[in-house]
Design a protein around this motif. Structure first.
Motif, PDB file in Angstrom:
ATOM      1  N   ASN A   1      51.507  27.584  -5.134  1.00  0.00           N
ATOM      2  CA  ASN A   1      50.522  28.511  -4.577  1.00  0.00           C
ATOM      3  C   ASN A   1      49.209  28.285  -5.332  1.00  0.00           C
ATOM      4  O   ASN A   1      49.178  27.549  -6.321  1.00  0.00           O
ATOM      5  N   ALA A   2      48.147  28.935  -4.902  1.00  0.00           N
ATOM      6  CA  ALA A   2      46.885  28.883  -5.657  1.00  0.00           C
ATOM      7  C   ALA A   2      47.138  29.472  -7.042  1.00  0.00           C
ATOM      8  O   ALA A   2      47.904  30.432  -7.174  1.00  0.00           O
TER       9      ALA A   2
ATOM     10  N   ARG B   1      47.823  27.993   0.596  1.00  0.00           N
ATOM     11  CA  ARG B   1      46.542  28.132  -0.116  1.00  0.00           C
ATOM     12  C   ARG B   1      46.378  27.084  -1.205  1.00  0.00           C
ATOM     13  O   ARG B   1      45.263  26.784  -1.614  1.00  0.00           O
TER      14      ARG B   1
ATOM     15  N   ASP C   1      42.381  32.146  -8.363  1.00  0.00           N
ATOM     16  CA  ASP C   1      42.206  33.371  -7.577  1.00  0.00           C
ATOM     17  C   ASP C   1      41.224  34.319  -8.259  1.00  0.00           C
ATOM     18  O   ASP C   1      40.368  34.915  -7.605  1.00  0.00           O
TER      19      ASP C   1
ATOM     20  N   ASP D   1      37.981  26.627  -1.864  1.00  0.00           N
ATOM     21  CA  ASP D   1      37.489  28.011  -1.934  1.00  0.00           C
ATOM     22  C   ASP D   1      36.736  28.364  -0.660  1.00  0.00           C
ATOM     23  O   ASP D   1      36.824  29.481  -0.153  1.00  0.00           O
TER      24      ASP D   1
ATOM     25  N   VAL E   1      46.899  38.300   0.290  1.00  0.00           N
ATOM     26  CA  VAL E   1      47.391  36.988  -0.166  1.00  0.00           C
ATOM     27  C   VAL E   1      48.638  37.194  -1.022  1.00  0.00           C
ATOM     28  O   VAL E   1      48.905  38.309  -1.481  1.00  0.00           O
TER      29      VAL E   1
ATOM     30  N   LEU F   1      46.661  35.729   4.577  1.00  0.00           N
ATOM     31  CA  LEU F   1      46.519  34.282   4.396  1.00  0.00           C
ATOM     32  C   LEU F   1      47.667  33.903   3.481  1.00  0.00           C
ATOM     33  O   LEU F   1      47.614  34.096   2.278  1.00  0.00           O
TER      34      LEU F   1
ATOM     35  N   GLN G   1      39.124  29.167   2.188  1.00  0.00           N
ATOM     36  CA  GLN G   1      39.733  30.496   1.987  1.00  0.00           C
ATOM     37  C   GLN G   1      38.709  31.590   2.304  1.00  0.00           C
ATOM     38  O   GLN G   1      39.046  32.602   2.932  1.00  0.00           O
TER      39      GLN G   1
ATOM     40  N   CYS H   1      38.611  32.148   5.864  1.00  0.00           N
ATOM     41  CA  CYS H   1      39.787  32.913   6.321  1.00  0.00           C
ATOM     42  C   CYS H   1      39.565  34.405   6.068  1.00  0.00           C
ATOM     43  O   CYS H   1      39.923  35.249   6.898  1.00  0.00           O
ATOM     44  N   PHE H   2      38.981  34.745   4.918  1.00  0.00           N
ATOM     45  CA  PHE H   2      38.710  36.164   4.623  1.00  0.00           C
ATOM     46  C   PHE H   2      37.655  36.705   5.590  1.00  0.00           C
ATOM     47  O   PHE H   2      37.743  37.838   6.062  1.00  0.00           O
TER      48      PHE H   2
ATOM     49  N   MET I   1      43.829  24.340  -0.789  1.00  0.00           N
ATOM     50  CA  MET I   1      42.790  24.770   0.159  1.00  0.00           C
ATOM     51  C   MET I   1      41.505  24.982  -0.634  1.00  0.00           C
ATOM     52  O   MET I   1      41.552  25.527  -1.740  1.00  0.00           O
TER      53      MET I   1
END
Ligand code: SAM
Ligand code: DTB
Ligand code: SF4
Length: 324
Positions: free
Chosen positions: A306-307, A276, A312, A281, A295, A272, A284, A287-288, A279
């Motif tokens: 990015n996230a 992100r 994260d 949680d 990632v 992914l 995401q 997606c996982f 996006m």
């Protein structure tokens, strides 16, 4: 009496190289729950579903790229307000790599805004040697390569080469005009021939149809050997690029693309990748669930956001995901 236990091969996780377009379109059009269930079965046949691989990117040369990729903040064809930078010093890159390693990354990817490497290629080779000696997996994304350049990177200790096909061959010229889809495939062949591992994926949100996503995945899955890493990027709409006003991708269609990649490339690391930031949680997590298990970490990708590391940490904690 001892019973010999022989490992049973699981047909669902065996790589295939004979995918047909109709099959992929059927896969993508399935009811969402069926698609995700199938993706989970495939994923769990090979991987620990609660582990995630973490890579870190660094832009080693930023902006003023002669290519006209219509999605890219670094193309000289578009004014994106980007702060440009010439090739970094080797020491600067090694400091960044150490910091990435200490923050939990296992792979360090160096990206350059080039059509392909030029006169300062030797400096990049020294960066690769240095990063490898820190105990990290090494990856580079430097544009088009000759066979000789690929071999030099291999000799310097490069593990992976990232080179995306981005979209279907049919949609490619709507997105990039300064090189052809075949140019990308030629570089990928040089990379393979040099014994490097391949990191190759694409972008969702380039104005493509579902059939283009199917064809992009077909190109990847029908390669003689599957790319070891497959980044699936969601277009980051960069102000100043021709794609800045592109329609929002239905998030479920993005998840579908990841699930299809997982099913068609059952032993590859599916990432992914870009997109992100912003996006939820929950998206995401979907997606996982669809089989993404890698990632990029850190506040920045190459030039775009990015996230955040805090986000994260909290997300992985709440989902019970542990770094590989
Ligand atoms: N110049 C080299 C090349 O194009 O191969 C390497 C760097 S380039 C930035 C690496 C990849 O980043 C591109 O192939 C593309 O897939 C991805 N990328 C670039 N801009 C993006 C964007 N705005 N959103 C999502 N992915 C993007
Ligand atoms: C990939 O597929 N995505 C990464 C990496 N490979 C090199 C790059 C994403 C770039 C996003 C835009 C930017 O940060 O400039
Ligand atoms: Fe240059 Fe790579 Fe961006 Fe294309 S994607 S403009 S080749 S940096």
């Amino acid at each position: 009496m001892t019973v010999a236990i022989t490992p049973v091969s699981n047909p669902i996780a065996e790589p295939r190289h004979d995918w047909r377009q109709e099959e992929v379109l059927d896969l993508l059009a399935q009811p969402f729950n069926d698609l995700l269930f199938q993706a989970q079965l495939v994923h769990r046949a090979t991987f620990d579903a609660n582990r995630i691989q973490v890579s870190r990117l660094l832009s080693i040369k930023t902006g003023s790229c002669p290519e006209d990729c219509k999605y890219c903040p670094q193309s000289a064809h578009y004014d994106t307000g980007l702060e440009k930078a010439k090739l970094l010093e080797v020491e600067t890159v090694l400091e960044a790599a150490k910091a990435a390693r200490d923050s939990g990354a296992s792979r360090f990817c160096m990206g350059a805004a080039w059509r392909g490497p030029g006169h300062d290629f030797d400096t990049v080779l020294r960066m690769v040697e240095g990063v490898k000696s820190l105990g990290l997996e090494t990856c580079a994304s430097l544009g088009l390569l000759s066979g000789e350049q690929a071999r030099q990177l291999k000799d310097a200790g490069l593990d992976y080469y990232n080179h995306n096909i981005d979209t279907s061959e049919e949609h490619y010229e709507q997105v990039v005009t300064t090189r052809s889809f075949q140019d990308r495939l030629d570089t990928l062949e040089h990379v393979r021939d040099a014994g490097l591992k391949v990191c190759c994926g694409g972008i969702v949100g380039l104005g493509e149809e579902r059939v283009d996503r199917a064809r992009m995945l077909l190109t990847l899955a029908n390669m003689p050997k599957h790319p070891e890493s497959v980044p699936i990027n969601l277009l980051i709409k960069i102000p100043g690029t021709p794609l800045e006003e592109n329609a929002q991708v239905d998030p479920f269609d993005f998840v579908r693309t990841i699930a299809a990649a997982r099913i068609m490339l059952p032993q590859s690391l599916v990432r992914l990748s870009a997109g992100r930031q912003g996006m939820s949680d929950e998206l995401q997590a979907l997606c996982f669930l669809a089989g993404a298990h890698s990632v990029f970490c850190g506040v920045k990708l190459l030039t775009a956001g990015n996230a955040s590391p805090d986000q994260d940490k909290s997300l992985f904690g709440r989902l019970g995901l542990r770094p590989m």
